[in-house]
Design a protein around this motif. Structure first.
Motif, mmCIF file in Angstrom:
data_model
loop_
_atom_site.group_PDB
_atom_site.id
_atom_site.type_symbol
_atom_site.label_atom_id
_atom_site.label_comp_id
_atom_site.label_asym_id
_atom_site.label_seq_id
_atom_site.Cartn_x
_atom_site.Cartn_y
_atom_site.Cartn_z
ATOM 1 N N THR A 10 42.540 1.276 -26.493
ATOM 2 C CA THR A 10 41.831 2.425 -27.061
ATOM 3 C C THR A 10 41.300 3.375 -25.987
ATOM 4 O O THR A 10 40.700 4.392 -26.319
ATOM 5 C CB THR A 10 40.660 1.948 -27.931
ATOM 6 O OG1 THR A 10 39.808 1.096 -27.144
ATOM 7 C CG2 THR A 10 41.169 1.157 -29.127
ATOM 8 N N LYS A 93 44.665 -0.725 -37.842
ATOM 9 C CA LYS A 93 44.617 -0.667 -36.384
ATOM 10 C C LYS A 93 45.909 -0.120 -35.772
ATOM 11 O O LYS A 93 45.865 0.611 -34.785
ATOM 12 C CB LYS A 93 44.337 -2.053 -35.803
ATOM 13 C CG LYS A 93 45.399 -3.098 -36.123
ATOM 14 C CD LYS A 93 45.039 -4.468 -35.574
ATOM 15 C CE LYS A 93 46.095 -5.504 -35.911
ATOM 16 N NZ LYS A 93 47.409 -5.221 -35.300
ATOM 17 N N GLU A 213 50.470 -4.043 -32.008
ATOM 18 C CA GLU A 213 49.418 -4.313 -31.035
ATOM 19 C C GLU A 213 49.849 -5.371 -30.019
ATOM 20 O O GLU A 213 49.457 -5.313 -28.846
ATOM 21 C CB GLU A 213 48.133 -4.760 -31.740
ATOM 22 C CG GLU A 213 46.931 -4.859 -30.823
ATOM 23 C CD GLU A 213 45.698 -5.403 -31.508
ATOM 24 O OE1 GLU A 213 44.709 -5.663 -30.802
ATOM 25 O OE2 GLU A 213 45.723 -5.573 -32.744
ATOM 26 N N ILE A 242 41.804 -5.296 -31.204
ATOM 27 C CA ILE A 242 41.159 -4.218 -31.948
ATOM 28 C C ILE A 242 40.595 -4.785 -33.243
ATOM 29 O O ILE A 242 41.317 -5.364 -34.056
ATOM 30 C CB ILE A 242 42.155 -3.085 -32.254
ATOM 31 C CG1 ILE A 242 42.681 -2.479 -30.955
ATOM 32 C CG2 ILE A 242 41.489 -2.008 -33.107
ATOM 33 C CD1 ILE A 242 43.756 -1.416 -31.161
ATOM 34 N N SER A 244 38.853 -3.806 -36.710
ATOM 35 C CA SER A 244 38.728 -2.642 -37.591
ATOM 36 C C SER A 244 37.598 -2.868 -38.587
ATOM 37 O O SER A 244 37.711 -3.726 -39.467
ATOM 38 C CB SER A 244 40.042 -2.390 -38.337
ATOM 39 O OG SER A 244 41.127 -2.302 -37.439
ATOM 40 N N GLN A 254 37.429 1.611 -35.063
ATOM 41 C CA GLN A 254 38.113 0.598 -34.260
ATOM 42 C C GLN A 254 37.227 0.202 -33.081
ATOM 43 O O GLN A 254 36.793 1.064 -32.317
ATOM 44 C CB GLN A 254 39.444 1.149 -33.742
ATOM 45 C CG GLN A 254 40.270 1.907 -34.756
ATOM 46 C CD GLN A 254 40.656 1.057 -35.951
ATOM 47 O OE1 GLN A 254 40.862 -0.155 -35.813
ATOM 48 N NE2 GLN A 254 40.759 1.665 -37.121
ATOM 49 N N GLU A 256 37.402 -2.278 -29.869
ATOM 50 C CA GLU A 256 38.240 -3.166 -29.065
ATOM 51 C C GLU A 256 37.345 -4.052 -28.211
ATOM 52 O O GLU A 256 36.562 -3.561 -27.396
ATOM 53 C CB GLU A 256 39.189 -2.358 -28.188
ATOM 54 C CG GLU A 256 40.257 -3.206 -27.525
ATOM 55 C CD GLU A 256 41.275 -2.379 -26.767
ATOM 56 O OE1 GLU A 256 42.271 -2.959 -26.309
ATOM 57 O OE2 GLU A 256 41.074 -1.156 -26.620
#
Length: 433
Positions: A10, A93, A213, A242, A244, A254, A256
């Motif tokens: 992110t 995500k 991801e 991540i 959510s 989000q 992280e």
């Protein structure tokens, strides 16, 4: 472990050009690819194992081990397929990741393909998210023009083609073998396993199917090392992920962070449950995971701890529900979704989801009985582990857990002739019990 945020995937999302090649390279993008192409493929697979990276799509299977399953020297083409068909209710995500930073996914695809000796990869993305499809297509075009895709990538002799494929919006295509059938042009339905995709996947050739991801995490591991990734998280659930947060939370979005962080810590970062309300129940990994309550605020969000608490980490889709929410109505909405999305291939799921939806709807209207509660529990037990794929199990998770924690709320519905959270349908709110 640390509870601070770890902005890796992110990082840079707030930059105006984060999705462009220039923006990605400004932050060090594609450096990991140059490094990876100088490493033998088998060593990259070992790095994947050493990092402890587990699939971020929900199942949590070790990514490096999945890569190692691909047979080498078999004379067949190998494929990498990225599952970008994010369609789990509450999961959000992969779409923002592809929107804000599609090049980290592309770089991860090239590295992973090189590791498993694949020369063609696919991104299977939902056709409804047209804005994401267009952004991916533009990022792929930029990567081709810059020499990060195509023939003789960066002078390494490695050739790589990448195709963005749009699906038609079927939830079942989130299951890897149904996704492969859809990718081949057939109706999306799960295949019988074995053989597994690693042996006979796309076009009956060895195939790795990974989540967005998961693949996007690969460049960071190559750039900073397997130990860097493994030092985050917990002993068995390593790395960052991540989380959510959605629903009744002050600042949804989000977050992280290392695996093992707790919901209490995440809620503190997100400003807590919306003002004037309290947490009632939540999902740790989307609607297909058993719900938890405020008793589980301090459960570490890793695969083992959440499993020990009676749920699953899944996609880390934390749906937050406060005390104004009717748990029976929430379960009914999920029941309607899974009944609609069942592909109908197997009897337990096709019939089970249909009847569960009917009975939960009757209970929600206040027309059910205590026998109906026992009936949905019994149907759920009969469905568990007997469906062709995991879709059947996805519905019984919220049903079974909601009865476990909120059985009294189910009973209130038929004792008072309606939902106690709906003033128009019940006398409970008016104090006329």
């Amino acid at each position: 472990m640390t509870t601070t945020l770890t902005p890796v995937l992110t990082r840079g999302w707030d930059e105006a050009d984060s999705f462009t090649l220039a923006g990605y390279q400004r932050g060090g993008g594609y450096r990991a690819l140059r490094k990876a192409l100088a490493i033998p493929p088998d060593d990259l697979v070992q790095m994947g194992k050493d990092s402890g990276l587990r699939g971020r799509g929900g199942a949590g299977f070790p990514a490096g081990m999945k890569w190692a399953f691909i047979p080498q020297g078999d004379g067949k083409p190998h494929y990498l397929v990225v599952n970008a068909d994010e369609s789990e209710p509450g999961t959000c995500k992969d779409v923002p990741l592809m929107m804000a930073n599609p090049h980290v996914l592309i770089e991860g695809i090239v590295i992973s393909s090189y590791a498993i000796r694949a020369n063609h990869a696919f991104i299977y993305v939902r056709g409804e998210v047209l804005h994401v499809v267009r952004r991916l297509q533009e990022a792929v075009r930029e990567a081709y023009e810059a020499g990060f895709l195509g023939t003789n990538i960066l002078g390494s002799g490695f050739d790589m083609e990448l195709t963005v494929h749009t699906g038609a919006g079927a939830y079942i295509c989130g299951e890897e073998t149904a996704l492969l059938d859809s990718l081949e042009g057939y109706r999306g339905q799960p295949r019988l396993k074995p053989p597994f995709p690693a042996v006979a996947g796309l076009y009956a050739c060895p195939t790795v199917v990974n989540n967005v991801e998961t693949i996007a995490s690969v460049p960071g591991i190559i750039e900073r090392g397997a130990d860097w990734f493994a030092d985050m998280g917990t002993e068995k659930s390593k790395g960052h992920g991540i989380f959510s947060l959605s629903g009744h939370v002050t600042r949804p979005g989000q977050y992280e962070a290392p695996l093992g962080i707790t919901l209490r810590e995440l809620l503190e970062m997100a400003g807590g449950v919306r003002a004037g309300h309290r947490l009632k129940f939540w999902t740790p990994g989307g609607s297909s995971t058993p719900i938890l309550t405020d008793e589980h605020l301090d459960v570490p969000l890793d695969y083992e701890s959440v499993g020990a608490a009676g749920s699953m980490l899944g996609t880390r889709a934390l749906q937050i529900f406060d005390e104004t929410t009717c748990v029976v109505r929430a379960v009914l909405r999920w029941s309607e979704f899974y009944a609609h999305e069942s592909c109908g291939k197997c009897t337990p799921c096709r019939e089970g989801t249909f009847w569960l939806k009917q009975i939960v709807a009757r209970l929600e209207k206040g027309e059910g009985t205590e026998e109906d509660i026992e009936r949905i529990v019994e149907i759920s037990k009969n469905m568990f582990g007997r469906s062709f794929c995991a879709l059947g199990d996805s519905l019984i998770s919220p049903i079974g857990s909601s009865v476990k924690y909120f059985r009294d709320e189910y009973i209130q519905h038929f004792e008072h002739g309606g939902c106690p959270f709906d003033p128009a349908a019940s006398t409970v709110w008016a104090g006329q019990e």
